[in-house]
Enzyme design. Structure first.
Site, short mmCIF file in Angstrom:
data_model
loop_
_atom_site.label_atom_id
_atom_site.label_comp_id
_atom_site.label_asym_id
_atom_site.label_seq_id
_atom_site.Cartn_x
_atom_site.Cartn_y
_atom_site.Cartn_z
N ASP A 55 -30.42 18.99 16.41
CA ASP A 55 -30.83 20.66 16.72
C ASP A 55 -30.17 21.19 17.56
OD1 ASP A 55 -32.22 23.05 15.88
OD2 ASP A 55 -34.12 22.01 15.29
N HIS A 109 -42.54 22.09 15.00
CA HIS A 109 -41.29 21.81 15.19
C HIS A 109 -40.94 23.64 15.43
CE1 HIS A 109 -37.33 21.36 14.79
NE2 HIS A 109 -37.09 22.08 14.13
N HIS A 158 -39.44 26.92 17.03
CA HIS A 158 -38.36 27.35 17.82
C HIS A 158 -38.84 28.06 19.23
CE1 HIS A 158 -34.57 25.38 16.03
NE2 HIS A 158 -35.19 25.20 15.49
N CYS A 199 -30.22 27.53 14.25
CA CYS A 199 -29.71 26.61 13.10
C CYS A 199 -28.76 27.73 12.25
CB CYS A 199 -30.83 26.35 11.91
SG CYS A 199 -30.19 25.68 10.55
P1 HMG Z 1 -23.32 21.76 -1.15
O1 HMG Z 1 -21.57 22.80 -0.70
O2 HMG Z 1 -24.04 22.89 -2.18
O3 HMG Z 1 -22.97 20.14 -1.72
O4 HMG Z 1 -23.80 21.92 0.13
P2 HMG Z 1 -22.04 19.70 -2.92
O5 HMG Z 1 -23.18 18.32 -3.59
O6 HMG Z 1 -21.64 21.03 -4.35
O7 HMG Z 1 -20.77 19.25 -2.69
C1 HMG Z 1 -19.60 20.01 -1.61
C2 HMG Z 1 -18.74 19.18 -1.07
O8 HMG Z 1 -19.30 18.80 0.04
C3 HMG Z 1 -18.47 18.25 -1.54
O9 HMG Z 1 -16.53 17.73 -0.88
C4 HMG Z 1 -19.36 17.21 -1.13
O10 HMG Z 1 -18.26 15.72 -1.21
C5 HMG Z 1 -19.65 17.20 0.43
P3 HMG Z 1 -15.04 18.29 -1.52
O11 HMG Z 1 -15.56 17.59 -3.03
O12 HMG Z 1 -15.06 20.23 -1.23
O13 HMG Z 1 -14.82 17.83 -0.32
N1 HMG Z 1 -20.54 16.61 0.63
C6 HMG Z 1 -21.38 16.20 1.50
N2 HMG Z 1 -20.53 16.29 2.82
C7 HMG Z 1 -20.85 14.95 3.58
N3 HMG Z 1 -22.26 14.77 3.88
C8 HMG Z 1 -22.95 14.75 2.43
C9 HMG Z 1 -22.83 15.58 1.51
N4 HMG Z 1 -23.15 16.09 1.02
C10 HMG Z 1 -21.93 17.20 -0.59
N5 HMG Z 1 -24.22 14.95 2.86
C11 HMG Z 1 -25.13 20.62 1.29
C12 HMG Z 1 -24.80 21.36 -0.12
C13 HMG Z 1 -26.16 19.75 1.24
C14 HMG Z 1 -24.52 19.09 1.30
C15 HMG Z 1 -24.87 21.45 1.96
O14 HMG Z 1 -25.55 22.61 1.99
C16 HMG Z 1 -25.23 21.48 3.64
O15 HMG Z 1 -24.63 20.33 4.73
N6 HMG Z 1 -26.08 22.09 4.38
C17 HMG Z 1 -26.71 21.14 5.49
C18 HMG Z 1 -26.45 22.88 6.55
C19 HMG Z 1 -27.71 22.24 8.02
O16 HMG Z 1 -27.12 21.34 8.19
N7 HMG Z 1 -28.22 23.19 8.38
C20 HMG Z 1 -29.03 22.33 10.00
C21 HMG Z 1 -29.93 21.53 9.54
S1 HMG Z 1 -31.61 22.10 8.89
C22 HMG Z 1 -32.25 22.90 10.53
O17 HMG Z 1 -31.79 23.47 11.48
C23 HMG Z 1 -33.33 23.56 10.15
C24 HMG Z 1 -35.09 22.05 10.88
O18 HMG Z 1 -34.49 21.45 12.46
C25 HMG Z 1 -36.80 22.80 11.10
C26 HMG Z 1 -36.08 24.08 11.49
O19 HMG Z 1 -35.78 24.83 12.79
O20 HMG Z 1 -36.49 25.05 10.42
C27 HMG Z 1 -34.04 20.49 10.70
MG MG Z 2 -34.69 23.08 13.83
#
Ligand code: HMG
Ligand code: MG
Length: 302
Positions: A16, A207, A209, A240
């Protein structure tokens, strides 16, 4: 005050904390940070996330970071996995725990993981099933449990609803997450009580922030409710990329100072923790975002 005698902190700084940094943090620095954190006594570290590198470029070296860590006995290492693709990539890294991350607000679910709450649960279900079959513990993060950057207020019922969905697919533990740091203690109480309708107190964490400076107060009220597990971030790093304006998690140093001051055990050496925070802050060329760390560092200089 009836407080737990011991608290477990999950250090989320490497994930994070660093996911939101603009400049690329070298893999070697991330690995060194994990090493320093475990040497300070942290027994749970959220190392990285197996998300799309297009969405979060900073976590693109996930596998390299996991491979580079010299694991310490007794320490558990977790990673975020939003879908099966991420889970399958994470498997080679042998995480002890995975985190599926959903949101209590529809708008944030769309912005952060590009799907609705219902779709996210459909995506998580096979991930949870596969993880549990592989003996990997599953945690769920419930973002925007105290407010949403797009929708504003989030009622406790919506947190309870998400907690129920997570329970239904076999998630073993949930974190009540204040993604944008807007919550205050009564609001936290409502969200935790709604979660406790579905999960036991031993399976719920906080959790928080610290955007509005409420995270320590929110931690204290959670402790009073019996919560004994919290995610915290070294030097208060974090945020985030899909929650604009949100600052870092509550600083691990501040929470450890609070807990030790109340006679609550953590197993963490505050001095070594401050050193770990100094290390990453110096790399990022800023002061640690922890009041306790700053005070302790100032006392060190003659
Ligand atoms: P999408 O575009 O809807 O995914 O994203 P898709 O299934 O349509 O795939 C599109 C492309 O992404 C494809 O690649 C896939 O291979 C690739 P392309 O053909 O275009 O080259 N792909 C991936 N690549 C690597 N790893 C994967 C993966 N999945 C698909 N797992 C997706 C959907 C969920 C992947 C995207 O929205 C995403 O990665 N989001 C992550 C956002 C994130 O990480 N946010 C921060 C973390 S959450 C947070 O911080 C909150 C927390 O701390 C708690 C709080 O404070 O609230 C936990
Ligand atoms: Mg967080």
């Amino acid at each position: 005050m009836n407080l737990p005698p011991r608290v477990k902190l999950v250090e989320v700084g490497p994930r994070d904390g660093l996911q939101n940094e603009k400049g690329q943090v070298p893999t070697a620095i991330k690995i060194e940070l994990v090493h320093r954190l475990q040497e300070a006594g942290l027994s749970e570290i959220e190392v990285t996330s197996f998300v799309s590198p297009k969405w979060v470029p900073q976590m693109a070296d996930n596998a390299q970071v996991m491979a580079g860590i010299v694991r310490k006995a007794g320490v558990r290492y977790s990673v975020l996995t939003p879908n099966l693709q991420g889970f399958e990539a994470a498997l080679n890294s042998r995480p002890d725990e995975i985190v599926v991350f959903g949101a209590a607000s529809e708008a944030f679910s769309q912005k952060n993981i590009n799907c609705s709450i219902a779709q996210s649960i459909e995506r998580f279900a096979p991930v949870v099933q596969a993880a549990r079959a592989a003996g990997i513990y599953v945690r769920g993060a419930m973002s925007c449990a105290l407010g949403c950057p797009y929708e504003g207020e989030v009622a406790p019922e919506r947190v309870g609803y998400l907690a129920g969905l997570m329970k239904g697919i076999g998630v073993q533990h949930v974190g009540v997450a204040d993604t944008i740091g807007v919550g205050t203690p009564r609001k936290v109480q409502g969200a935790i009580e709604a979660t406790l309708k579905h999960f036991a107190i031993d399976d719920v964490s906080g959790h928080f922030h610290d955007t509005y400076g409420q995270a320590l107060a929110n931690t204290l009220v959670s402790l009073q409710l019996g919560v004994w597990q919290f995610d915290t971030s070294i030097a208060g790093l974090g945020g985030c990329p899909y929650a604009k304006g949100a600052t870092g998690n509550v600083a691990t140093e501040d929470v450890v100072y609070l807990l030790h001051g109340m006679g609550i055990e953590t197993g963490i050496d505050l001095d070594r923790l401050v050193d770990a925070g100094k290390f990453i802050s110096e790399f990022l060329q800023r002061k640690p975002g922890s009041r306790a760390a700053m005070a302790l560092l100032n006392r060190r200089t003659p």
